[in-house]
Design a protein around this motif. Sequence first.
Motif, mmCIF file in Angstrom:
data_model
loop_
_atom_site.group_PDB
_atom_site.id
_atom_site.type_symbol
_atom_site.label_atom_id
_atom_site.label_comp_id
_atom_site.label_asym_id
_atom_site.label_seq_id
_atom_site.Cartn_x
_atom_site.Cartn_y
_atom_site.Cartn_z
ATOM 1 N N MET A 1 0.889 -1.236 -0.159
ATOM 2 C CA MET A 1 0.150 -0.059 0.015
ATOM 3 C C MET A 1 0.925 1.128 0.000
ATOM 4 N N ILE A 2 1.723 1.509 0.802
ATOM 5 C CA ILE A 2 2.687 2.511 0.860
ATOM 6 C C ILE A 2 3.615 2.738 -0.174
ATOM 7 N N VAL A 3 3.939 1.663 -0.626
ATOM 8 C CA VAL A 3 5.273 1.898 -1.898
ATOM 9 C C VAL A 3 4.059 2.384 -3.070
ATOM 10 N N GLU A 4 3.092 1.388 -3.510
ATOM 11 C CA GLU A 4 2.207 1.819 -4.543
ATOM 12 C C GLU A 4 1.705 3.231 -4.507
ATOM 13 N N THR A 5 1.328 3.790 -3.138
ATOM 14 C CA THR A 5 0.897 5.226 -3.102
ATOM 15 C C THR A 5 2.015 6.220 -3.334
ATOM 16 N N ALA A 6 2.859 5.881 -2.682
ATOM 17 C CA ALA A 6 4.315 6.762 -3.098
ATOM 18 C C ALA A 6 4.599 6.951 -4.490
ATOM 19 N N LEU A 7 4.640 5.936 -5.130
ATOM 20 C CA LEU A 7 4.778 5.876 -6.572
ATOM 21 C C LEU A 7 3.873 6.422 -7.416
ATOM 22 N N ARG A 8 2.505 6.363 -6.987
ATOM 23 C CA ARG A 8 1.614 7.188 -7.806
ATOM 24 C C ARG A 8 1.409 8.420 -7.532
ATOM 25 N N VAL A 9 1.377 9.006 -6.264
ATOM 26 C CA VAL A 9 1.511 10.339 -5.893
ATOM 27 C C VAL A 9 2.706 11.124 -6.331
ATOM 28 N N PRO B 1 -12.681 8.437 5.252
ATOM 29 C CA PRO B 1 -13.659 9.203 4.815
ATOM 30 C C PRO B 1 -13.168 10.527 4.016
ATOM 31 N N GLN B 2 -12.040 11.008 4.732
ATOM 32 C CA GLN B 2 -11.306 12.459 4.087
ATOM 33 C C GLN B 2 -10.079 11.947 3.045
ATOM 34 N N SER B 3 -10.089 10.783 2.870
ATOM 35 C CA SER B 3 -8.921 10.439 1.923
ATOM 36 C C SER B 3 -9.391 10.276 0.591
ATOM 37 N N LEU B 4 -8.408 11.060 -0.385
ATOM 38 C CA LEU B 4 -9.080 10.886 -1.953
ATOM 39 C C LEU B 4 -8.403 9.512 -2.387
ATOM 40 N N THR B 5 -8.756 9.149 -3.351
ATOM 41 C CA THR B 5 -8.189 7.898 -4.099
ATOM 42 C C THR B 5 -7.136 8.247 -4.842
ATOM 43 N N VAL B 6 -6.245 7.224 -5.255
ATOM 44 C CA VAL B 6 -5.226 7.834 -6.224
ATOM 45 C C VAL B 6 -5.486 8.196 -7.371
ATOM 46 N N GLU B 7 -6.776 7.863 -8.016
ATOM 47 C CA GLU B 7 -7.256 8.504 -9.196
ATOM 48 C C GLU B 7 -7.776 9.794 -8.805
ATOM 49 N N GLY B 8 -8.431 9.910 -7.599
ATOM 50 C CA GLY B 8 -8.789 11.159 -7.231
ATOM 51 C C GLY B 8 -7.879 12.315 -6.986
#
Length: 367
Positions: free
Chosen positions: A116-124, A319-326
Amino acid sequence: MIIVMGNKSPIEEIQRVSEELSIWDVTLEKSIGKHKVVIGVVGDTEEIDPKQIQNLSPFIEQVLRVKKPFKRASLEFRYGEPTEVVVPTPNGSITFGQNHPLVIVAGPCSVENEEMIVETALRVRAAGAQFLRGGAYKPRTSPYAFQGHGESALSLLAKARLASGLGIITEVMDTSDLDKVASVADIVQIGARNMQNFSLLKKVGATGKPVLLKRGLSATIEEWLMAAEYILDTGNPNVILCERGIRSFDRQYTRNTLDISAIPVLRSLTHLPIMIDPSHATGKSEYVSTMAMAAIAAGTDSLMIEVHPNPAKALSDGPQSLTVEGFEQFMQEIAGLGRFFGRWTQDRSPSATLSLQVSSTTAIFSG
């Protein structure tokens, strides 16, 4: 008290003035700006006559008393020149400051697992973020809520940093964890609940690391700046102020109330950079973009946005988090406003190499 000298003042003359001032029991702090050299005099200055100081050198342009209780944090202490907090990251140094491009911080409330954290880092990073936020230690209202994975989460943040090149911002809650957090974090965060934990502020300041100081849930602006003063008093000038919403009477429709007016108020009071966290402030992802744009228009230097690959399954603050696409869409929405106010860089689009890396990493985790 501050002593203002021209930037063409000889180094020997500045040194001589400093030596003359050392006869008093005060601390001197020199700040060299683009147009002025400012010597801050901190301590009991009541007995010091400004006229006497003025006569020490023909290069002294002005001697001013700082009347506000927050001395080092005050705008006068740097003679109106904004502080630039420069943070080295694997992808190059990033500057937080009034005259620099908007800095985007993104990531989940808490670090849940490596995928989760590595993929999120790469995407953001591919979408244009420069820093990854993620909690290893989580202060929660309920003792039964998820408290974070602690030290193991720090190692995952280190992996995400290595994979993405993003700088890391993560919170420290206890002085006993400070060394571990500081070894991973490029910026150490003091959360809202610890804003007035003065022993923690002193210890964090003493590390020399840049510090992100979040405003307390019910803190006044003066209390917030006095908390920053504790960090600055250690000799660490690298403080970033983060407005994350304050508690008000209406909590049915938003989690907190985002104090947008804090931005112009802080500009009139302090030289420190300002960050806005619309995710914690609103508590609802659908309001994040609107409040972020309001913050940009008001003059924020940075935005902190919560992003999670699957907010519905997030262990905290879904609830306050955007999706990666968002988040990708969010970056497109704020880009125009950022450019309009001259706070946007043209190199935020993903490179081919990074896009390929994101696709490859996603395929590895999904396979």
